[in-house]
Design a protein around this motif. Structure first.
Motif, PDB file in Angstrom:
ATOM      1  N   HIS A 250       0.732  -1.091   0.018  1.00  0.00           N
ATOM      2  CA  HIS A 250      -0.104  -0.015  -0.038  1.00  0.00           C
ATOM      3  C   HIS A 250       0.794   1.473   0.004  1.00  0.00           C
ATOM      4  O   HIS A 250       0.190   2.340  -0.020  1.00  0.00           O
ATOM      5  N   PHE A 251       1.967   1.183  -0.169  1.00  0.00           N
ATOM      6  CA  PHE A 251       2.866   2.410  -0.290  1.00  0.00           C
ATOM      7  C   PHE A 251       2.965   3.145  -1.697  1.00  0.00           C
ATOM      8  O   PHE A 251       2.824   2.230  -2.589  1.00  0.00           O
ATOM      9  N   ARG A 252       3.415   4.240  -1.714  1.00  0.00           N
ATOM     10  CA  ARG A 252       3.445   4.645  -3.149  1.00  0.00           C
ATOM     11  C   ARG A 252       4.949   5.293  -3.177  1.00  0.00           C
ATOM     12  O   ARG A 252       5.558   6.193  -2.593  1.00  0.00           O
ATOM     13  N   VAL A 253       5.614   4.815  -4.249  1.00  0.00           N
ATOM     14  CA  VAL A 253       6.953   4.977  -4.553  1.00  0.00           C
ATOM     15  C   VAL A 253       7.059   5.586  -5.769  1.00  0.00           C
ATOM     16  O   VAL A 253       6.629   5.198  -6.909  1.00  0.00           O
ATOM     17  N   GLN A 254       7.440   7.004  -5.684  1.00  0.00           N
ATOM     18  CA  GLN A 254       7.542   8.025  -6.587  1.00  0.00           C
ATOM     19  C   GLN A 254       8.914   8.504  -7.270  1.00  0.00           C
ATOM     20  O   GLN A 254       9.764   8.883  -6.355  1.00  0.00           O
ATOM     21  N   ALA A 255       9.299   7.977  -8.500  1.00  0.00           N
ATOM     22  CA  ALA A 255      10.182   8.313  -9.046  1.00  0.00           C
ATOM     23  C   ALA A 255      11.750   8.208  -8.410  1.00  0.00           C
ATOM     24  O   ALA A 255      12.515   8.812  -8.185  1.00  0.00           O
ATOM     25  N   VAL A 256      11.660   6.605  -7.794  1.00  0.00           N
ATOM     26  CA  VAL A 256      13.054   6.525  -7.049  1.00  0.00           C
ATOM     27  C   VAL A 256      13.528   5.489  -7.977  1.00  0.00           C
ATOM     28  O   VAL A 256      12.829   4.452  -8.349  1.00  0.00           O
TER      29      VAL A 256
END
Length: 374
Positions: A35-41
């Motif tokens: 349920h995490f959002r991982v953004q542009a990593v």
């Protein structure tokens, strides 16, 4: 307190991962990406972790990763939006821009910079009517808005609006720079439209705030050698970077420009540049974030629009307490472009009546802003 991994995503920021350090911390302390959002990593070096960790309900936005890791994440219940190859910008970016980022490769000429390349892409895709490109622009602008909200959370923000035609080397430009410096020294975060002219001058003033007073006149002298961004954006921007190199570590401020006006380059003195494709989104977002008020320097159509974009929520009190508005230069706003008489008519009898002021000199603006409650 963090919710347990079994809970659905509830929209709070403790579910967003925007850096590799945050990614490693979450995996180490929580043991899950569910349920995490991982953004542009960039996760290309975290394949072993991605193959082992729970990704149910996770969303990966533009994160480079090994194909095997991407497949495992999808089969584990994640949504994976891969990076878009060949773009000069990242539509999923987690942070606002920096001048160094937008002006990378300036030594090869402005046309080679990501800023110029992105403007060309914008022009081409607008002409093509490409729905995929429209979607990418919308995602990008929403990501920039999210990053800007995180950047400015809890900060008292004062807007300085004014025309792009105000040239370096003029008294008006120097006055706008002193205004930005005084506002920044009073503890306010200066925000502008992020472009040349009055906008650049205010961002320059905020940059100069930590230095002795003598720094600003010297910087103004250096900048006057390239007074406008025409005919050469390269020379204009290079002069600004020369000032930054000579006096590194200046004060921070925010610029909110747009590729809609692509002929106007962003100024390098705003430490944070939230650049948008949509000018409507940019205009509304800029003024909505000016929680401590707005100072309007002389300008033309764009500045007039900003005045009345600011008036509308104040008139209807749609954002709560009206924010202070200070117009500078009586002759400009009562004779050349008589916005002040109309503003007074609109304000009459409403709560915003006590939140507007017209001053003759730019030096009067900070006191007027303070008097109005900014």
């Amino acid at each position: 307190m963090h919710p347990t991994p079994a809970q659905p995503y509830d929209g709070t920021h403790d579910r967003e991962i925007e850096s590799l350090a945050e990614f490693d911390e979450v995996v180490s302390t929580r043991g899950t990406l569910a349920h995490f959002r991982v953004q542009a990593v960039d996760l290309t070096d975290r394949t072993d972790v991605l193959l082992a960790v729970d990704t149910a309900g996770a969303v990966f936005l533009g994160c480079p990763m090994d194909p095997a890791a991407a497949t495992k994440a999808r089969t584990g219940g994640a949504l994976v939006f891969p990076p878009i190859p060949g773009l000069s910008f990242d539509p999923y970016r987690a942070f606002v821009y920096t001048p160094d980022e937008l002006y990378a490769s300036l030594d090869e000429g402005y046309a080679s910079t990501p800023d110029a390349l992105t403007y060309r892409w914008f022009q081409q895709t607008k002409a093509d009517g490409d729905i995929f490109a429209s979607m990418l622009r919308a995602i990008h602008d929403d990501a920039v808005s999210d990053a800007l909200d995180e950047l400015l959370a809890g900060s008292p923000v004062v807007g300085v609006m004014g025309g792009h035609a105000m040239a370096r080397g003029t008294d008006a430009y120097a006055g706008a720079a002193r205004l930005g410096r005084e506002l920044a020294r009073s503890g306010l975060t200066v925000a502008t439209g992020g472009g040349p002219g009055a906008m650049e001058a205010a961002n320059l003033g905020a940059y100069a705030a930590p230095f002795p007073d003598a720094m600003l006149p010297e910087a103004l002298g250096l900048l006057a050698e390239a007074p406008t961004f025409t005919p050469s954006v390269t020379d204009w921007a290079s002069a600004a970077f020369e000032v930054r190199t000579r006096w590194p570590g200046g004060g921070t401020s925010v610029g909110i420009p747009t590729w809609f006006y692509g002929h106007e380059p962003p100024n390098p003195f705003a430490a944070h540049l939230a650049k948008y494709f949509s000018n409507a989104t940019r205009e509304d977002g800029l003024l909505a974030r000016c929680t401590a008020g707005v100072v309007f320097l002389p300008g033309a159509a764009g500045t007039v629009q900003e005045i009345f974009d600011s008036v509308t929520p104040n008139y209807y009190e749609s954002r709560g307490e009206p924010t202070p508005m200070v117009l500078v230069n009586r002759a400009h706003w009562t004779e050349r472009l008589p916005a002040w008489p109309l503003l007074r008519k609109l304000a009459g009898g409403r709560s915003m009546e006590d939140r507007i002021a017209l001053v003759d000199r730019i030096e009067e603006a900070p006191e007027a802003l303070k008097r109005l409650g900014g």
